[in-house]
Write a protein that holds these residues in place. Structure first.
Motif, short mmCIF file in Angstrom:
data_model
loop_
_atom_site.label_atom_id
_atom_site.label_comp_id
_atom_site.label_asym_id
_atom_site.label_seq_id
_atom_site.Cartn_x
_atom_site.Cartn_y
_atom_site.Cartn_z
N ARG A 31 9.13 -28.22 -18.68
CA ARG A 31 9.81 -29.06 -17.37
C ARG A 31 10.92 -30.03 -17.75
NH1 ARG A 31 4.40 -32.10 -13.98
NH2 ARG A 31 3.27 -29.28 -13.46
N ASP A 32 11.32 -30.17 -18.87
CA ASP A 32 12.49 -31.70 -19.03
C ASP A 32 13.92 -30.59 -18.99
OD1 ASP A 32 10.76 -33.47 -19.20
OD2 ASP A 32 10.69 -33.22 -21.65
N THR A 33 14.49 -30.73 -18.19
CA THR A 33 16.25 -30.38 -17.81
C THR A 33 16.52 -30.90 -19.38
OG1 THR A 33 16.58 -32.05 -16.65
CG2 THR A 33 15.66 -30.35 -15.18
N ALA A 34 17.90 -30.03 -19.12
CA ALA A 34 18.91 -30.51 -19.96
C ALA A 34 19.52 -32.12 -19.74
CB ALA A 34 20.45 -29.65 -19.66
N ALA A 35 19.23 -32.97 -18.54
CA ALA A 35 19.27 -34.15 -18.70
C ALA A 35 18.61 -34.95 -19.30
CB ALA A 35 19.76 -33.88 -16.87
N ARG A 36 16.85 -34.39 -19.27
CA ARG A 36 16.21 -34.95 -19.23
C ARG A 36 16.00 -35.21 -20.98
NH1 ARG A 36 12.60 -39.08 -20.21
NH2 ARG A 36 10.89 -38.55 -20.96
N ILE A 71 28.13 -30.16 -19.77
CA ILE A 71 27.72 -28.53 -20.16
C ILE A 71 27.18 -28.15 -18.64
CG2 ILE A 71 26.34 -26.81 -22.33
CD1 ILE A 71 27.61 -28.90 -24.64
N ALA A 72 25.94 -28.59 -18.76
CA ALA A 72 24.88 -28.55 -17.71
C ALA A 72 25.24 -27.96 -16.24
CB ALA A 72 23.64 -29.65 -18.24
N THR A 73 26.45 -29.02 -16.26
CA THR A 73 27.08 -28.95 -14.75
C THR A 73 27.67 -28.40 -14.44
OG1 THR A 73 27.07 -31.74 -14.82
CG2 THR A 73 28.76 -30.94 -13.86
N ILE A 74 28.73 -28.05 -15.52
CA ILE A 74 29.12 -27.07 -15.60
C ILE A 74 28.43 -25.35 -15.15
CG2 ILE A 74 31.22 -25.27 -16.82
CD1 ILE A 74 31.49 -27.50 -18.20
N ARG A 75 27.39 -25.15 -15.95
CA ARG A 75 26.06 -24.39 -15.37
C ARG A 75 26.00 -24.12 -14.18
NH1 ARG A 75 21.04 -23.69 -17.81
NH2 ARG A 75 21.39 -25.50 -16.91
N ASN A 76 25.39 -25.54 -13.44
CA ASN A 76 25.12 -25.62 -12.87
C ASN A 76 26.05 -25.08 -11.64
OD1 ASN A 76 22.62 -26.02 -13.49
ND2 ASN A 76 22.71 -28.48 -13.49
#
Length: 326
Positions: free
Chosen positions: A243-248, A270-275
């Motif tokens: 369940r843990d995302t990159a932010a977590r 990095i996760a923001t760009i991907r999303n």
């Protein structure tokens, strides 16, 4: 011992910026390296592998009427860049005679001819010439040769890629970024503990090479998440692998003082760009920021690998860090 440079190439600087095209001269130079390891038995396997991947477009061509180097040269003059790069990978898959020496020579041709590609050796199959375990790797190669009967008709005569890995071509944007940002991270991800992240970043490079830019961004995001999860697991920091995302995961690493707090926004980007740019979570009928461009993928690859090196070294899990701490 490295081969001496011929007069025509001595003193000439290597290009700093590379082209995605592979020139005919570069192709023929690479074929000259590969051909001695491709006998009639291996050539048959190579032809089958090419037809399986690219269809029967070459079934009636002279490629299937010639032998050895002539056959490879003929195919090289007809295929496109992607098919040629597949050919190089296939040659390593069908011939155990190709080893680290040929790999290095092919990469040297790529650099000299300004082709933006690098043939990466999986650590499980080939030893780096600079590593201390070179001798043991050579012994393993000998054992592999003994296990592969010459001319055997059984399909297992040449092991499949998943058995121990084969070289894979990746695309590189320029020499400086590759040598100082990408290569150190790829060496770190060669550690078996980071095998999942390694597979994901190689998939990103493959998607980038083939022009699948959405997929490349998604794989980059998956890679950094896998790196974070592996660090948490190896350091014993509790997390939910499902369940843990990159932010977590970034938050967990920050709480355990892996890096100063002001690094958190950079790592989350990095996760923001991907999303925002990729189709990882669905982009709807009209992408808000347009189609993913090549320069965006190059940036994402660079920041993903730079972050990987930073995180793994900060966790003191990189091989060179472990060596210094003993």
């Amino acid at each position: 011992m490295p081969r001496p440079q011929p007069f025509s190439r001595r003193g000439k600087p290597l290009p700093d910026v590379f082209s995605p095209q592979v020139s005919e001269r570069a192709r023929l130079r690479i074929v000259a390296i590969l051909a001695p390891a491709i006998d009639s038995f291996r050539l048959t396997r190579l032809r089958h592998r090419i037809c399986e991947q690219h269809g029967t477009v070459y079934m009636d061509s002279v490629f299937f009427d010639l032998e050895g180097r002539d056959s490879l040269c003929e195919y090289t003059t007809h295929c496109n860049d992607e098919e040629f790069l597949d050919l190089v990978e296939f040659c390593f898959q069908v011939s155990e005679k190709l080893d680290h020496d040929e790999l290095q020579r092919i990469n040297h041709v790529f650099r000299e001819e300004g082709a933006g590609y690098e043939l990466m050796a999986p650590p499980s199959r080939y030893a780096d010439a600079d590593e201390e375990d070179g001798e043991s790797a050579q012994e393993e190669d000998v054992e592999e040769e003994e296990d592969i009967p010459y001319g055997a008709e059984d399909e297992q005569a040449v092991p499949e890629p998943h058995a121990f890995g084969f070289p894979q071509i990746i695309r590189k944007p320029d020499e400086v970024t590759f040598e100082h940002v990408m290569r150190p991270a790829l060496r770190i991800l060669g550690d078996p503990r980071f095998s999942v992240a390694n597979d994901e970043v190689l998939a990103a490079f493959d998607a980038y090479r083939r022009g699948n830019f959405d997929e490349a961004l998604t794989d980059c995001g998956s890679c950094i998440e896998s790196v974070l999860k592996t660090i948490c697991a190896l350091r014993g920091w509790p997390f939910d692998p499902e369940r843990d995302t990159a932010a977590r995961l970034v938050g967990i690493c920050k709480q355990n003082h892996l890096f100063p707090p002001f690094y958190e926004p950079h790592l989350l980007s990095i996760a923001t760009i991907r999303n925002r740019l990729s189709d990882a979570h669905g982009r709807g009928p009209a992408p808000a920021f347009g189609e993913v461009r090549e320069e965006q993928v190059e940036h994402m690859l660079a920041v993903t690998l730079a972050a990987t090196t930073f995180l793994v070294r900060s966790a003191q899990l990189a091989p060179e860090v472990i060596g210094r701490s003993r």
